[in-house]
Design an enzyme around this catalytic site. Structure first.
Site, PDB file in Angstrom:
ATOM      1  N   GLU A 166      -6.113  10.519 -14.408  1.00  0.00           N
ATOM      2  CA  GLU A 166      -6.149  10.769 -13.364  1.00  0.00           C
ATOM      3  C   GLU A 166      -5.096  11.786 -12.698  1.00  0.00           C
ATOM      4  O   GLU A 166      -5.747  12.621 -11.858  1.00  0.00           O
ATOM      5  CB  GLU A 166      -6.253   9.689 -12.406  1.00  0.00           C
TER       6      GLU A 166
ATOM      7  N   GLY B 214     -12.989   3.181  -1.587  1.00  0.00           N
ATOM      8  CA  GLY B 214     -11.490   2.477  -1.620  1.00  0.00           C
ATOM      9  C   GLY B 214     -11.221   1.239  -2.365  1.00  0.00           C
ATOM     10  O   GLY B 214     -10.289   0.538  -2.238  1.00  0.00           O
TER      11      GLY B 214
ATOM     12  N   SER C 203     -13.506   2.532  -7.631  1.00  0.00           N
ATOM     13  CA  SER C 203     -14.443   2.987  -8.642  1.00  0.00           C
ATOM     14  C   SER C 203     -14.067   3.884 -10.072  1.00  0.00           C
ATOM     15  O   SER C 203     -14.289   3.620 -10.913  1.00  0.00           O
ATOM     16  CB  SER C 203     -15.607   3.531  -7.733  1.00  0.00           C
TER      17      SER C 203
ATOM     18  N   GLU D 281       0.842  -1.034   0.089  1.00  0.00           N
ATOM     19  CA  GLU D 281       0.042   0.068  -0.177  1.00  0.00           C
ATOM     20  C   GLU D 281       0.806   1.208  -0.075  1.00  0.00           C
ATOM     21  O   GLU D 281       1.643   1.339   0.875  1.00  0.00           O
ATOM     22  CB  GLU D 281      -1.057  -0.017   1.254  1.00  0.00           C
TER      23      GLU D 281
ATOM     24  N   ASP E  13      -4.254   0.644  -9.805  1.00  0.00           N
ATOM     25  CA  ASP E  13      -5.773   0.294  -9.798  1.00  0.00           C
ATOM     26  C   ASP E  13      -5.942   0.173 -11.206  1.00  0.00           C
ATOM     27  O   ASP E  13      -6.718  -0.862 -11.692  1.00  0.00           O
ATOM     28  CB  ASP E  13      -6.402   1.512  -9.168  1.00  0.00           C
TER      29      ASP E  13
HETATM   30  C1  GLA Z   1      -5.158   4.621  -4.218  1.00  0.00           C
HETATM   31  C2  GLA Z   1      -4.281   4.992  -5.525  1.00  0.00           C
HETATM   32  C3  GLA Z   1      -3.243   3.671  -5.964  1.00  0.00           C
HETATM   33  C4  GLA Z   1      -2.489   3.505  -4.583  1.00  0.00           C
HETATM   34  C5  GLA Z   1      -3.316   3.409  -3.410  1.00  0.00           C
HETATM   35  C6  GLA Z   1      -2.526   3.286  -2.296  1.00  0.00           C
HETATM   36  O1  GLA Z   1      -6.028   3.359  -4.426  1.00  0.00           O
HETATM   37  O2  GLA Z   1      -5.252   4.966  -6.687  1.00  0.00           O
HETATM   38  O3  GLA Z   1      -2.455   4.232  -7.036  1.00  0.00           O
HETATM   39  O4  GLA Z   1      -1.449   4.458  -4.446  1.00  0.00           O
HETATM   40  O5  GLA Z   1      -4.349   4.425  -3.274  1.00  0.00           O
HETATM   41  O6  GLA Z   1      -1.763   2.040  -2.288  1.00  0.00           O
END
Ligand code: GLA
Length: 392
Positions: free
Chosen positions: A159, A123, A126, A33, A171
């Site tokens: 983004e 989280g 989406s 993370e 993501d």
């Molecule tokens: C969000 C961001 C990802 C990543 C996470 C944390 O989901 O979109 O790129 O940095 O936070 O791990």
């Protein structure tokens, strides 16, 4: 789950033509993370929550996008794309169109109906799911050649530049390249990845704290800036370092005097999390669930204490989960400040887990949580309605 037949009917009613359907998944991150924007390692899985898109080409160069979730239509010209206003849902598909065109892809005008079932602000990505579903539809319907890796990168760029959230690649990447039944270990520098089969008899259980996370709230970008500050300071003595990915735990400790204490803690999270993520992949490969669970617990602690992106509700949820029977590991997942936890739970214990979590969490916080059980799913696909088959 969205009924694709209904989506086609809705499209027909709204736009008066047939359409093609695509869907891109949200994701849950098992471990790794806040490492992606540090060129590090992440291990997410795509989940069976999707952004569905029905789309058909138009004869002009307009993009007409209707969101079912927000019950709103936005119309834009491909030759003059601009943001739809701060925090507007349409910035995601418009940003993707902009990024695709800036990279030289020639798009056709299009009618698009968007309907997402990834919980918003939880989280579970989406945002990535709408970017990837819209981008995939735009490229396919425009007859443009592309790779999934390229689409992921362009969605991330959208983004970063159009929406203004400096997110990493995780993501979008897993929404493009996830595979059913597998977690995906991604090297966020090289974009090399490996798929790891999730163990039989274990379910991914996602617990939504119902505290909304807002990634654009500034804390995310601030963490990123702190990591960059750490890299700048470390480069004075370690000039070969390009990102925190290149720093070992012993190097960080040796040079901690160069860093502001807060920045040091942020760096320590990232450096140790990279290590944990690679170890977690090995543990998964060896079916060593005990080690995997320990690494997840350590990850949560590090996010809570060093990176400071957890919150009271996430901590409560993880604490309650960790005390339940049949739980291999539990931690917050995603950007943090609310949102969800990910729990690996033995299949036979899932029902009691969900029941106990709901009761105990509500007693402690006054909030009623949601829990979702999802297999790891495939990345973005076209959905053949009729047979409801999916094809890549
Ligand atoms: C969000 C961001 C990802 C990543 C996470 C944390 O989901 O979109 O790129 O940095 O936070 O791990």
């Amino acid at each position: 789950m969205k009924n694709p037949h209904q989506l086609l009917k809705d499209f027909q009613t709204r736009f008066g033509s047939a359409a093609t359907i695509y869907r891109a998944p949200g994701r849950v991150n098992l471990i790794g993370e806040h490492t992606d924007y540090n060129d590090g390692f992440v291990m997410p899985a795509a989940i069976e929550f999707y952004c569905w898109v029905a789309a058909a080409p138009r004869d002009d160069r307009n993009l007409v996008i209707h969101s079912d979730n927000f019950d709103e239509t936005v119309e834009a010209r491909l030759d003059a794309l601009a943001t739809a206003g701060k925090n507007h849902w349409a910035n995601y598909p418009l940003g993707v169109a902009d990024a695709l065109q800036s990279s030289g892809k020639r798009l056709r005008g299009m009618n698009v109906l968007v309907s997402g079932d990834v919980p918003l602000g939880a989280g579970l990505s989406s945002s990535a799911s709408i970017e990837v579903a819209a981008g995939f539809a735009m490229l396919r319907l425009s007859g443009v050649e592309f790779t999934r890796e390229e689409l992921a990168q362009l969605c991330q760029r959208a983004e970063n530049e159009f929406v203004g959230a400096r997110v990493g690649i995780m993501d979008q990447f897993v929404s493009c390249l996830g595979q059913a039944g597998h977690a995906l270990l991604l090297d966020c520098r090289s974009l090399d990845y490996e798929l790891y089969k999730l163990p039989m008899g274990i379910q991914l259980v996602i617990c939504n704290t119902k505290v909304k996370h807002a990634i654009a709230s500034g804390e995310y970008n601030r963490r990123r800036a702190e990591c960059e500050e750490g890299v700048r300071a470390l480069r004075m003595v370690l000039p070969e370092v390009r990102a925190l990915r290149d720093v070992s735990i012993s190097q960080l400790e040796r040079h901690c005097a160069l860093l502001d204490p807060k920045v040091y803690s942020r760096c320590r999270h990232v450096v140790t999390e990279n290590d944990r993520t690679q170890k977690a992949a090995r543990a998964l490969c060896n079916n060593d669930l005990r080690t995997l669970g320990r690494l997840m617990r350590e990850s949560h602690r590090s996010l809570r204490d060093d990176y400071e992106v957890s919150c009271k509700e996430l901590d409560e949820m993880v604490e309650i989960a960790s005390a339940q029977r049949g739980v291999i590991g539990a931690r917050m997942t995603g950007g943090g400040f609310g949102g969800c936890t990910i729990n690996l739970v033995e299949t036979g214990a899932v029902e009691s887990f969900r029941k106990n979590i709901a009761a105990e969490y509500q007693t402690r916080t006054g909030l009623r949580p949601d829990t979702y059980v999802s297999p790891a799913s495939d990345g973005v696909q076209q959905v053949e309605v009729g047979s409801d088959r999916v094809s890549s």
